[in-house]
Design a protein around this motif. Sequence first.
Motif, PDB file in Angstrom:
ATOM      1  N   SER A 277       7.615 -25.212 -30.197  1.00 22.63           N
ATOM      2  CA  SER A 277       6.697 -26.354 -30.180  1.00 22.63           C
ATOM      3  C   SER A 277       7.264 -27.516 -29.374  1.00 22.63           C
ATOM      4  O   SER A 277       6.532 -28.188 -28.636  1.00 22.63           O
ATOM      5  CB  SER A 277       6.398 -26.806 -31.613  1.00 22.63           C
ATOM      6  OG  SER A 277       5.728 -25.794 -32.327  1.00 22.63           O
ATOM      7  N   LEU A 281       5.724 -28.922 -25.762  1.00 21.01           N
ATOM      8  CA  LEU A 281       5.054 -30.166 -26.131  1.00 21.01           C
ATOM      9  C   LEU A 281       4.390 -30.799 -24.903  1.00 21.01           C
ATOM     10  O   LEU A 281       5.060 -31.115 -23.914  1.00 21.01           O
ATOM     11  CB  LEU A 281       6.072 -31.136 -26.731  1.00 21.01           C
ATOM     12  CG  LEU A 281       5.525 -32.421 -27.352  1.00 21.01           C
ATOM     13  CD1 LEU A 281       4.654 -32.089 -28.568  1.00 21.01           C
ATOM     14  CD2 LEU A 281       6.672 -33.342 -27.759  1.00 21.01           C
ATOM     15  N   ARG A 285       1.854 -36.175 -26.024  1.00 22.12           N
ATOM     16  CA  ARG A 285       1.588 -35.709 -27.384  1.00 22.12           C
ATOM     17  C   ARG A 285       2.874 -35.734 -28.193  1.00 22.12           C
ATOM     18  O   ARG A 285       3.975 -35.827 -27.648  1.00 22.12           O
ATOM     19  CB  ARG A 285       1.012 -34.289 -27.379  1.00 22.12           C
ATOM     20  CG  ARG A 285      -0.297 -34.142 -26.627  1.00 22.12           C
ATOM     21  CD  ARG A 285      -1.402 -35.001 -27.261  1.00 22.12           C
ATOM     22  NE  ARG A 285      -1.643 -34.648 -28.641  1.00 22.12           N
ATOM     23  CZ  ARG A 285      -2.492 -33.693 -29.032  1.00 22.12           C
ATOM     24  NH1 ARG A 285      -3.156 -32.994 -28.121  1.00 22.12           N
ATOM     25  NH2 ARG A 285      -2.677 -33.443 -30.315  1.00 22.12           N
ATOM     26  N   LEU A 287       4.844 -34.388 -32.203  1.00 24.10           N
ATOM     27  CA  LEU A 287       4.822 -33.549 -33.395  1.00 24.10           C
ATOM     28  C   LEU A 287       5.705 -34.197 -34.451  1.00 24.10           C
ATOM     29  O   LEU A 287       6.489 -35.106 -34.154  1.00 24.10           O
ATOM     30  CB  LEU A 287       5.283 -32.126 -33.078  1.00 24.10           C
ATOM     31  CG  LEU A 287       6.687 -31.921 -32.489  1.00 24.10           C
ATOM     32  CD1 LEU A 287       7.758 -31.904 -33.574  1.00 24.10           C
ATOM     33  CD2 LEU A 287       6.733 -30.610 -31.700  1.00 24.10           C
ATOM     34  N   ASP A 328      -0.442 -25.740 -39.124  1.00 24.13           N
ATOM     35  CA  ASP A 328       0.844 -26.347 -39.460  1.00 24.13           C
ATOM     36  C   ASP A 328       1.692 -25.319 -40.201  1.00 24.13           C
ATOM     37  O   ASP A 328       1.163 -24.371 -40.788  1.00 24.13           O
ATOM     38  CB  ASP A 328       0.651 -27.591 -40.330  1.00 24.13           C
ATOM     39  CG  ASP A 328      -0.075 -28.705 -39.582  1.00 24.13           C
ATOM     40  OD1 ASP A 328       0.031 -28.741 -38.342  1.00 24.13           O
ATOM     41  OD2 ASP A 328      -0.756 -29.521 -40.240  1.00 24.13           O
ATOM     42  N   ALA A 343       2.508 -29.564 -35.771  1.00 25.97           N
ATOM     43  CA  ALA A 343       2.756 -29.336 -34.343  1.00 25.97           C
ATOM     44  C   ALA A 343       1.985 -30.279 -33.437  1.00 25.97           C
ATOM     45  O   ALA A 343       2.442 -30.597 -32.347  1.00 25.97           O
ATOM     46  CB  ALA A 343       2.431 -27.890 -33.987  1.00 25.97           C
ATOM     47  N   GLY A 344       0.837 -30.737 -33.829  1.00 25.87           N
ATOM     48  CA  GLY A 344       0.053 -31.617 -32.957  1.00 25.87           C
ATOM     49  C   GLY A 344      -0.474 -32.801 -33.736  1.00 25.87           C
ATOM     50  O   GLY A 344      -1.497 -32.695 -34.417  1.00 25.87           O
TER      51      GLY A 344
END
Length: 421
Positions: A277, A281, A285, A287, A328, A343-344
């Motif tokens: 992740s 990335l 963005r 995380l 997630d 993750a986002g």
Amino acid sequence: MAKDGRGGGTTPRRLTGRAFVDLAVWSTGFGAVIGAVFPLFAVALGVPSHNAFAPLFVTASLAAGVLVGLANHRIAMIVVGSRLDHMARSMAAVRHRLEEATLTGDWVACDPESCRIEVDSADAVGMVGDAFNALLVSLADMRRLDALSLKLSECLKSDLDFETRVRQVIELTRVEAGAVSGAMEMGEAAAGAELSESGRQRVAVPLVESDPSFGRLVFEFGDMWSSAAAAVAMAARHLGVAAQAEREQRELRHSAHHDPLTGLANRVLFTQALTRSIRELPEGRSLAVMFCDLDRFKPVNDTMGHDAGDALLVEVADRMRQVVRGDDLVARMGGDEFAVLVAGLEGPDHAREVADAIVRRVSHPVVLPKGEASISLSVGVVVVDDPRHDPAEVIARADEVMYVAKASGRGQHRIVGAGAL
């Protein structure tokens, strides 16, 4: 039956054992018996006994009986022997074709139709011909099944994913077995052959006889060949072995990356997912990594026992799963420590909202067999917005922040950025 020549037991009489010699003996002997008793018939028919039993008449009767027996034997030799000779020559020609095909691998000239013996009677000789023709069909079926077995083995040894190999096996079997359709069906159902709703012959064979959860192969035939069901069974056996191996590999992979108690991801899988992740990335963005530790877990183990402690961990894992999104990742890092990868992040407050929800959800009392347990959760959150960060350092930093939250009164969370790593 005849003695086996070693003083004990019996063995079946040889099928080819002196057939025409035996026929000659029996024909001649039977003729001699008829000749011997013929004078009695002569007396019964009114011939004077002194004439019927005269030496010359008796000798003539015996000679006539023997001659008739020999004549019958000769006629049998001509009639039956010629047919057997023709059959033997035909079989020898087929054997020669089979030998050539074995050496060259070209079986085109050895199909059952071109090699079969014409049978025009239902007597013993005709039965021999029918048996030989059936043997040719069986040999052809065996070659066909052997070829299918090799193709199935090659197909299942490929590096393609299991679902693709299953589709290839079904299509290969459908073509080689001459089926109209083929499919894999799951669930429990009767195996065997029956007529389908469309009037076609339907053959269903389970992949693993003792475990219906593996499913079954189902093929429909418009015109079944003699070993079509055997072809389906062979495909099912090959696929069953592959399916069992695939399940074992999947279980091994799962056990290597999941916690056996809670079913959550373990530290290895969490670290792998975090590494991927962070590396992927997108620009702009971020995380979040949340390191969580149960508050007051040790007293539950000490007062209610380890079984109660395990039940509590399972309940906490379920509650955390219910809070996060489907993409997630929740992991058990060991003991009473958990981690969450969001993750986002969907905005600047997303990490805080998730941490708040987890703390509130876990803090509800848990009813256990020996009583109610009141616990809370301390959470350290690190927000990552740069793909250059090291995953191990991010986890370590989240662990440190968690202890800051715990020192602040427990049942709380603290959030920091990863910029200082």
